[in-house]
Design a protein around this motif. Structure first.
Motif, mmCIF file in Angstrom:
data_model
loop_
_atom_site.group_PDB
_atom_site.id
_atom_site.type_symbol
_atom_site.label_atom_id
_atom_site.label_comp_id
_atom_site.label_asym_id
_atom_site.label_seq_id
_atom_site.Cartn_x
_atom_site.Cartn_y
_atom_site.Cartn_z
ATOM 1 N N MET A 81 2.114 1.942 -3.429
ATOM 2 C CA MET A 81 1.208 2.293 -4.430
ATOM 3 C C MET A 81 0.962 3.793 -4.125
ATOM 4 O O MET A 81 0.717 4.545 -4.960
ATOM 5 C CB MET A 81 -0.040 1.439 -4.185
ATOM 6 N N TRP A 82 0.846 4.054 -2.709
ATOM 7 C CA TRP A 82 0.776 5.437 -2.248
ATOM 8 C C TRP A 82 1.796 6.410 -2.701
ATOM 9 O O TRP A 82 1.710 7.344 -3.489
ATOM 10 C CB TRP A 82 0.509 5.525 -0.794
ATOM 11 N N LEU A 83 3.039 5.987 -2.842
ATOM 12 C CA LEU A 83 4.115 6.954 -3.188
ATOM 13 C C LEU A 83 4.074 7.053 -4.690
ATOM 14 O O LEU A 83 4.380 8.103 -5.170
ATOM 15 C CB LEU A 83 5.314 5.955 -2.724
ATOM 16 N N SER A 139 -6.033 -2.328 -6.375
ATOM 17 C CA SER A 139 -5.861 -2.649 -7.983
ATOM 18 C C SER A 139 -4.849 -3.970 -7.936
ATOM 19 O O SER A 139 -4.585 -4.543 -6.810
ATOM 20 C CB SER A 139 -4.951 -1.461 -8.388
ATOM 21 N N GLY A 174 1.621 7.104 -6.399
ATOM 22 C CA GLY A 174 0.257 7.672 -6.969
ATOM 23 C C GLY A 174 -0.747 6.908 -7.794
ATOM 24 O O GLY A 174 -1.237 7.324 -8.564
ATOM 25 N N PRO A 186 -3.611 3.707 -7.720
ATOM 26 C CA PRO A 186 -5.000 3.089 -6.987
ATOM 27 C C PRO A 186 -4.278 2.232 -5.746
ATOM 28 O O PRO A 186 -3.757 1.121 -6.214
ATOM 29 C CB PRO A 186 -5.854 2.472 -8.011
ATOM 30 N N LEU A 187 -4.866 2.417 -4.705
ATOM 31 C CA LEU A 187 -4.576 1.508 -3.708
ATOM 32 C C LEU A 187 -5.203 0.006 -3.600
ATOM 33 O O LEU A 187 -4.804 -0.998 -3.573
ATOM 34 C CB LEU A 187 -4.891 1.853 -2.320
ATOM 35 N N THR A 194 -1.435 -3.504 -6.653
ATOM 36 C CA THR A 194 -1.156 -3.680 -5.222
ATOM 37 C C THR A 194 -1.054 -5.084 -4.777
ATOM 38 O O THR A 194 -0.255 -5.409 -3.992
ATOM 39 C CB THR A 194 -2.613 -3.025 -4.571
ATOM 40 N N LEU A 254 0.817 -1.247 0.102
ATOM 41 C CA LEU A 254 0.067 -0.041 0.031
ATOM 42 C C LEU A 254 0.881 1.170 -0.065
ATOM 43 O O LEU A 254 0.461 2.185 -0.741
ATOM 44 C CB LEU A 254 -1.063 -0.035 1.294
ATOM 45 N N ALA A 255 1.938 1.359 0.582
ATOM 46 C CA ALA A 255 2.832 2.434 0.894
ATOM 47 C C ALA A 255 3.535 2.805 -0.638
ATOM 48 O O ALA A 255 3.622 3.710 -0.963
ATOM 49 C CB ALA A 255 3.998 2.150 2.054
#
Length: 263
Positions: free
Chosen positions: A124-126, A133, A128, A130-131, A136, A121-122
């Protein structure tokens, strides 16, 4: 602070019992501060006890204490004049079950998979992205492969020994047990980086397929009760559904990676 022997339960002052007083004897030396003694003190205070903290400051003092009370270890806790014992005994006294060395637990794999998912998740967040998906999930599997590989690489010798209990290929060719941790870690790293899919895909596919067949045969056909080497040779994780899932995830990642190459 006095080092007088604790009174028996019948001799204990009712006033002291009302204060829930405990006496703790632990090693506090210039070159050694017993961690279990610290834990015992914290646990007693956490449970609301007033602790008489007796320090054993020399080896001679410690040996004399153990001989006097007929014990082989410190710390030792006395509550209302009765000896409770060491840290594990104290935990049991307060209703906290202490697992034996042979008892199995899924805690290690839960910790690894949970951390792997949060790391995915981190990432994916970094990036940009989708969390929720497919990326992920694939990142989660790749990270988990690396985390599991690290556990095995800490002691490859121990891992290979436990691995031989059930892996079909390792039983036929012992060096495979030594190669496995490096292959799993390498495949995971390549998948995280998104490079050399022609190598990471077949590697994960092969490892996952052999592992899945081996675990399925040992657990569901031969009905054997074994410990899994998935988090290293010293683990108490039972061989079963979780182990099979790990291998199926690697198998699936191998197929997915090769499918992406073919597209």
């Amino acid at each position: 602070m006095t080092d007088a022997l604790p009174l028996s339960l019948d001799q204990a002052d009712p006033k002291d019992r009302a204060m829930t007083r405990a006496m703790l004897y632990r090693m506090v030396m210039p070159d050694h501060l017993c961690p279990f003694g610290q834990k015992s003190k914290w646990l007693l205070e956490h449970e609301g006890y007033e602790v008489e903290d007796h320090h054993l400051t020399t080896r001679a003092q410690t040996d004399a204490f153990m001989e006097k009370h007929g014990v082989e270890t410190t710390p030792q806790t006395f509550i209302e004049g009765e000896r409770i014992g060491g840290y594990d005994d104290l935990r049991a006294f307060f209703g906290d079950a202490v697992k034996g060395e042979d008892e199995t637990s899924y805690r290690p794999v839960i910790a690894i998979f949970g951390t792997g998912f949060l790391m995915a998740l981190a990432v994916m967040w970094l990036a940009g992205l989708p969390l929720v998906s497919l990326e992920t999930f694939t990142t989660f599997v790749a990270i988990s492969m690396v985390l599991l590989g690290i556990q095995k690489l800490q002691d490859v010798e121990s891992f290979s020994t436990m691995f031989l209990n059930y892996d079909l290929l390792a039983r036929q060719w012992v060096p495979y047990g030594y190669i496995y941790p490096y292959g799993e870690t390498l495949a995971g790293l390549l998948m995280i980086a998104g490079v050399l899919p022609w190598l990471s895909g077949p590697l994960a596919l092969f490892i996952g397929a052999v592992g899945a067949v081996s675990v399925f045969k040992a657990v569901y056909i031969d009905k054997r009760e074994l410990k899994c080497a998935c988090v290293g040779g010293g683990s108490n994780v039972p061989l079963g559904f979780v182990s099979l899932t790990e291998n199926l995830m690697m198998l699936g990642m191998g197929i997915w990676t090769l499918a992406q190459v073919a597209l």
